[in-house]
Design an enzyme around this catalytic site. Structure first.
Site: not given
Length: 391
Positions: A172, A304, A325
């Site tokens: 991520c 995250h 995201d």
């Protein structure tokens, strides 16, 4: 002496009396032998007990060490530092799994493998997880939306990148860097800083770029956490690595640390206010939809990260962040491009104050270009990397 003149002998150990001295000696010897046997026995018992205790201590110690080793391995796996290979190895392993399960033809496997090897050789992203045009579609959508949004501020154009077979579970931070970079590449202010990075780099290339920043002297403490090596690993990166990489490219940025909640129920209203100020400064005016020239913001929390691409102010004055995201697949993101969108897909992006309840958030916000002297000064200052703390 007995009444009939016989001599009596008494045992000094048990007060038994007898008339014969030899018998008494034999009797006393039996006592002594028994005593030696018992004493020897108790010594042997003691030795046995000590040996058992030592073995138990050893067993507990080795169990403790085993537990610590497993804990450490788990942490290494979690942070991608377990030498199990990086992007390329995971990509191939996951494709092999797809072939085994009958979800991919061997022909496709070989074609995708060849494509991936070519992209890795050139250090560029293959673009297969990219969705472009979302910000432009949002601009259009908000012009016509008249339900409950009073104002909305949007960043400059940003491509969305989501995780692929090669970086699921750990990529991520890199994907959010790609999103931020896609926006900076569209802004002529950053042309000079990014003249060697005109295409979006692949994840292994980004890992090498961060290693280059460390070699220049950025964030030595952070570098040592990764043993100065990211390439070929599945290591997670965070705000500090993004800061070092951007600063090494002469891009001016800052880390803001929202280190504890600032609202009821563990919420972070100060974070929302900061983002509003970032987008609305120099963009006040009365327009309902403001497509700013501001780059998006990198947003990190434990485990995250996201990319902030805008903020809504509702008619009741509540604020709502718009987030990309990297965990959201392209087919979902593409729903936002549809002309007849009724706004339901915006659920993918919207985060209200009540939705962000992690203990701590960090953001990296870009704000212009550094001179070579400023870059050198920031490199020196990063020996102890600090952030602006709010509150």
């Amino acid at each position: 002496d007995t009444g009939n003149g016989e001599q009596l002998y008494e045992c000094p150990m048990c007060s038994l009396t007898c008339t014969n001295i030899q018998i008494l000696e034999e009797h006393v010897n039996l006592h002594l032998e028994e005593q030696n046997f018992l004493e020897g026995g108790s010594i042997r018992d003691l030795e046995l007990a000590q040996r058992l205790q030592t073995e138990e201590d050893k067993r507990q110690r080795s169990e403790e060490e085993k537990r610590e080793r497993e804990e450490f391995k788990k942490l290494q796996r979690q942070y991608g530092l377990d030498n199990s290979g990086g992007y390329k190895q995971q990509f191939l392993k996951n494709m092999e799994r797809e072939v085994d399960r009958g979800r991919m033809q061997p022909f496709d496997y070989h074609k995708r493998k060849a494509d991936m090897m070519e992209c890795l050789a050139f250090g560029i992203d293959d673009g297969k997880t990219k969705t472009s045009g979302v910000i432009e579609a949002l601009c259009k959508y908000y012009q016509d939306e008249n339900k409950d949004v009073r104002h909305v501020w949007l960043s400059t154009g940003v491509d969305h990148f989501h995780s692929s077979l090669g970086d699921q579970g750990w990529g991520c931070g890199y994907r959010n860097f790609q999103m931020l970079l896609s926006s900076l590449l569209q802004n002529s202010l950053y042309n000079d800083c990014l003249r060697d990075t005109t295409l979006i780099p692949s994840i292994p290339k980004i890992q090498s770029m961060i290693e280059d920043a460390w070699r220049e002297g950025f964030d030595p403490h952070g570098a040592s956490h990764f043993n100065n090596r990211l390439h070929g690993s599945k290591a997670w990166i965070g705000a500090c690595e993004i800061y070092s990489l951007l600063t090494s490219l002469r891009i001016k940025c800052q880390i803001i640390d929202f280190h504890k909640p600032t609202g009821p129920m563990g919420t972070h209203p100060r974070l929302f206010e900061w983002v509003l100020r970032y987008y609305s400064t120099d963009n006040e005016g009365g327009a309902k939809v403001v497509c700013t020239s501001k780059p998006p913001i990198y947003l990190q929390h434990q485990g995250h990260s996201h990319t902030v691409v805008g903020i809504e102010e509702k008619k009741n004055k509540t604020l709502c962040l718009l987030l990309f995201d990297p965990g959201c697949p392209a087919q979902e993101m593409q729903k936002l491009l549809k002309q007849n969108s009724d706004g339901t897909s915006l659920k993918l992006l919207r985060k209200f104050v009540g939705s962000l309840k992690e203990k701590q958030y960090q953001i990296v916000a870009v704000d212009g270009v550094l001179s070579l002297e400023e870059k050198a000064a920031r490199c020196h200052a990063s020996q102890v990397l600090t952030s602006e703390k709010i509150p």
